[in-house]
Design a protein around this motif. Structure first.
Motif, short mmCIF file in Angstrom:
data_model
loop_
_atom_site.label_atom_id
_atom_site.label_comp_id
_atom_site.label_asym_id
_atom_site.label_seq_id
_atom_site.Cartn_x
_atom_site.Cartn_y
_atom_site.Cartn_z
N LEU A 52 0.86 -1.18 0.00
CA LEU A 52 0.00 0.00 0.00
C LEU A 52 0.90 1.23 0.00
CD1 LEU A 52 -3.04 0.60 0.08
CD2 LEU A 52 -2.84 0.81 2.56
N LEU A 53 0.73 2.08 -1.02
CA LEU A 53 1.56 3.28 -1.18
C LEU A 53 0.85 4.51 -0.65
CD1 LEU A 53 2.76 2.64 -4.84
CD2 LEU A 53 3.90 2.00 -2.71
N GLN A 54 1.60 5.52 -0.25
CA GLN A 54 1.04 6.76 0.29
C GLN A 54 0.30 7.58 -0.74
OE1 GLN A 54 4.31 8.78 2.15
NE2 GLN A 54 4.46 7.29 3.81
N ASP A 55 0.53 7.32 -2.02
CA ASP A 55 -0.15 8.05 -3.09
C ASP A 55 -0.62 7.06 -4.14
OD1 ASP A 55 0.36 10.84 -2.28
OD2 ASP A 55 2.46 10.30 -2.60
N CYS A 56 -1.67 7.44 -4.84
CA CYS A 56 -2.15 6.64 -5.97
C CYS A 56 -1.21 6.88 -7.15
CB CYS A 56 -3.58 7.05 -6.32
SG CYS A 56 -4.22 6.14 -7.71
N VAL A 57 -0.74 5.83 -7.74
CA VAL A 57 0.16 5.94 -8.89
C VAL A 57 -0.39 5.11 -10.04
CG1 VAL A 57 2.22 6.39 -7.52
CG2 VAL A 57 1.59 4.05 -8.03
N LYS A 58 0.06 5.40 -11.23
CA LYS A 58 -0.38 4.68 -12.44
C LYS A 58 0.81 3.90 -12.99
CE LYS A 58 -4.41 6.68 -12.43
NZ LYS A 58 -5.52 6.05 -11.81
N TRP A 59 1.24 2.87 -12.28
CA TRP A 59 2.37 2.06 -12.71
C TRP A 59 1.88 0.93 -13.59
CZ3 TRP A 59 5.28 1.71 -7.40
CH2 TRP A 59 5.88 2.95 -7.14
N PRO A 60 2.64 0.57 -14.61
CA PRO A 60 2.18 -0.44 -15.57
C PRO A 60 2.27 -1.86 -15.03
CG PRO A 60 4.40 0.24 -16.11
CD PRO A 60 3.95 1.12 -14.97
N VAL A 61 1.33 -2.69 -15.42
CA VAL A 61 1.40 -4.12 -15.12
C VAL A 61 2.67 -4.64 -15.79
CG1 VAL A 61 0.32 -6.36 -15.55
CG2 VAL A 61 -1.08 -4.40 -14.88
N GLY A 62 3.45 -5.41 -15.08
CA GLY A 62 4.72 -5.90 -15.59
C GLY A 62 5.89 -4.99 -15.25
N GLY A 63 5.59 -3.79 -14.73
CA GLY A 63 6.64 -2.87 -14.33
C GLY A 63 7.42 -3.43 -13.14
N ARG A 64 8.69 -3.04 -13.07
CA ARG A 64 9.53 -3.48 -11.95
C ARG A 64 9.67 -2.33 -10.96
NH1 ARG A 64 14.51 -6.36 -12.48
NH2 ARG A 64 15.40 -4.32 -12.83
N LEU A 65 9.59 -2.67 -9.67
CA LEU A 65 9.73 -1.65 -8.64
C LEU A 65 10.74 -2.12 -7.59
CD1 LEU A 65 7.98 -2.71 -5.94
CD2 LEU A 65 6.10 -2.10 -7.41
#
Length: 122
Positions: free
Chosen positions: A13-26
């Protein structure tokens, strides 16, 4: 990081809503006191899905980012209220910069080459 995660958790759970892509690496950084090559608790994970969720706190609603991971995390990552928390960052990025149909080309042809533009005046 907005909520502490434990080993085998498959979401963060992140402090902000983000639009990261499915398959993206974090990356999820360590919150361990000892952080060096023999004690490396930083993790790289892959995004399975992303959603924004509303969370109410102190009479206000905040949108948080709920990231589901492809594989479970291996380590504990702390998310304190005020003192400190693990950082989460997107490693995979795709940036596209594009002008509109009226933009002049900015690429320069290599020396000794001639470039012509079909349908352009000037």
């Amino acid at each position: 990081l907005a909520k502490t995660v434990s080993p085998n958790d498959t979401f963060i759970l992140l402090q902000d809503c983000v639009k990261w892509p499915v398959g993206g690496r974090l990356v999820v950084t360590t919150t361990e006191l000892k952080d060096h090559r023999e004690h490396d608790f930083n993790e790289v994970a892959e995004v399975a899905s992303m959603a924004c969720v509303d969370m109410e706190a102190s009479g206000q609603t905040h949108q948080l980012g709920n990231v589901t991971l492809v594989s479970p995390l291996k380590y504990h990552h702390y998310a304190g209220l005020r003192e400190y928390q693990a950082e989460v960052g997107l490693l995979t990025r795709s940036i596209r910069i594009q002008g509109d149909e009226h933009s002049e080309p900015t690429d320069v042809p290599p020396a000794g080459h001639r470039c012509s533009h079909v349908g352009r005046e000037g």
